[in-house]
Enzyme design. Structure first.
Site, PDB file in Angstrom:
ATOM      1  N   ASN A 124     -21.223 -51.730 -28.575  1.00 56.42           N
ATOM      2  CA  ASN A 124     -20.313 -52.706 -29.192  1.00 56.42           C
ATOM      3  C   ASN A 124     -19.179 -53.009 -28.224  1.00 56.42           C
ATOM      4  O   ASN A 124     -18.837 -52.163 -27.381  1.00 56.42           O
ATOM      5  CB  ASN A 124     -19.744 -52.123 -30.487  1.00 56.42           C
ATOM      6  CG  ASN A 124     -18.857 -53.109 -31.228  1.00 56.42           C
ATOM      7  OD1 ASN A 124     -19.163 -54.305 -31.280  1.00 56.42           O
ATOM      8  ND2 ASN A 124     -17.761 -52.626 -31.783  1.00 56.42           N
ATOM      9  N   SER A 153     -12.628 -52.626 -25.102  1.00 56.20           N
ATOM     10  CA  SER A 153     -13.429 -51.407 -24.883  1.00 56.20           C
ATOM     11  C   SER A 153     -14.897 -51.684 -25.204  1.00 56.20           C
ATOM     12  O   SER A 153     -15.196 -52.306 -26.227  1.00 56.20           O
ATOM     13  CB  SER A 153     -12.972 -50.275 -25.807  1.00 56.20           C
ATOM     14  OG  SER A 153     -11.588 -50.057 -25.722  1.00 56.20           O
TER      15      SER A 153
HETATM   16  C1  GRF Z   1     -14.652 -60.468 -29.460  1.00 53.82           C
HETATM   17  O1  GRF Z   1     -13.269 -60.433 -29.257  1.00 53.82           O
HETATM   18  C2  GRF Z   1     -15.175 -59.088 -29.738  1.00 53.82           C
HETATM   19  O2  GRF Z   1     -14.440 -58.083 -29.113  1.00 53.82           O
HETATM   20  C3  GRF Z   1     -14.993 -58.970 -31.221  1.00 53.82           C
HETATM   21  O3  GRF Z   1     -15.309 -60.257 -31.719  1.00 53.82           O
HETATM   22  C4  GRF Z   1     -15.030 -61.230 -30.716  1.00 53.82           C
HETATM   23  C5  GRF Z   1     -16.275 -62.054 -30.546  1.00 53.82           C
HETATM   24  O4  GRF Z   1     -16.072 -63.190 -29.767  1.00 53.82           O
HETATM   25  N1  GRF Z   1     -15.802 -57.902 -31.742  1.00 53.82           N
HETATM   26  P1  GRF Z   1     -17.316 -64.079 -29.330  1.00 53.82           P
HETATM   27  O5  GRF Z   1     -18.101 -64.433 -30.587  1.00 53.82           O
HETATM   28  O6  GRF Z   1     -18.125 -63.288 -28.366  1.00 53.82           O
HETATM   29  O7  GRF Z   1     -16.718 -65.309 -28.721  1.00 53.82           O
END
Ligand code: GRF
Length: 223
Positions: A124, A153
């Site tokens: 993740n 992270s």
């Molecule tokens: C990212 O900031 C990720 O860290 C979080 O959700 C956001 C997703 O952005 N879990 P995207 O859909 O990849 O533009």
């Protein structure tokens, strides 16, 4: 061995299979796009085999279709119980036979059975310097607390939310005039650097999870 024999042996050698990725999204999919783009380069011996979204309208599905990648939707609203959604998702992912499951802005909490099943082969990306700021609204919480460092992270997924072993982090300084959206913008840039790198490590078999510790090239990763 004569050069012609060496060439013959090389041409008979089985080409290395790229690491099969299944990417789970819920929204815009900019991380997905970065991963798709990275897979087109020499540095990433991986391919996105399929994209799954829990949101039928996620723009990331269009990004996948544009790249010729198969897409699947499992709408969580069609399930009364979280465990039923998880069971369907697990069945679909297994049928796609990934080497690595990549959560890229996937906004559902996954339960124990599913996360245990994919332990060591599910990653993740989270928009904070874990273990700080698990969960949602990380940028606003960072600003409210007045901390001066923030970031992103990559971690292995374990049953506890955003608490799995950290693989890679990237940091930014928080400025006095930052807002949640300026932070989100800069943290996204961090994500685009570290997520493809972590996935490439896994694809090159340099990265492993053993007994709750992430190892890179045989050495434990210290966050
Ligand atoms: C990212 O900031 C990720 O860290 C979080 O959700 C956001 C997703 O952005 N879990 P995207 O859909 O990849 O533009």
């Amino acid at each position: 061995m004569k050069l012609s024999k060496v060439n013959e042996a090389l041409s008979l050698a089985k080409p290395l299979e790229p690491c099969r990725l299944v990417v789970l999204i819920s929204g815009n999919g900019t991380n997905l796009q970065t991963i798709i783009d990275a897979c087109a380069t020499q540095e990433m011996p991986a391919k996105v085999a399929a994209v799954i979204s829990n949101e039928p309208a996620a723009y990331g599905l269009q990004r996948a279709r544009d790249a010729g990648i198969s897409t699947h939707v499992i709408n969580h609203r069609d399930f009364d119980r979280r465990t039923d959604f998880d069971r369907r998702l697990k069945g679909l992912i297994d049928a796609l036979e990934p080497d690595l499951v990549v959560l890229a802005g996937f906004m559902r909490i996954l339960g124990f059975d599913l996360t245990e099943h994919f332990l060591g082969r599910m990653m993740n990306i989270h928009p904070s310097l874990l273990p700080d700021y698990r969960g949602l609204n990380t940028h606003a919480r960072v600003l409210a607390d007045g901390v001066n460092e923030h970031g992103a992270s990559v971690h292995f997924v374990t049953p506890e939310l955003d608490a799995g072993p950290i693989i890679l982090q990237s940091r930014i300084s928080v400025q006095a005039d930052d807002t949640p959206s300026t932070l989100a913008e800069r943290v996204h840039q961090c994500e685009y650097q570290i997520y493809p790198r972590a996935i490439a490590w896994f694809a090159m078999e340099r990265l492993h999870l053993k007994a709750s510790i992430a190892y890179l090239d045989g050495a434990p990763i210290k966050a």
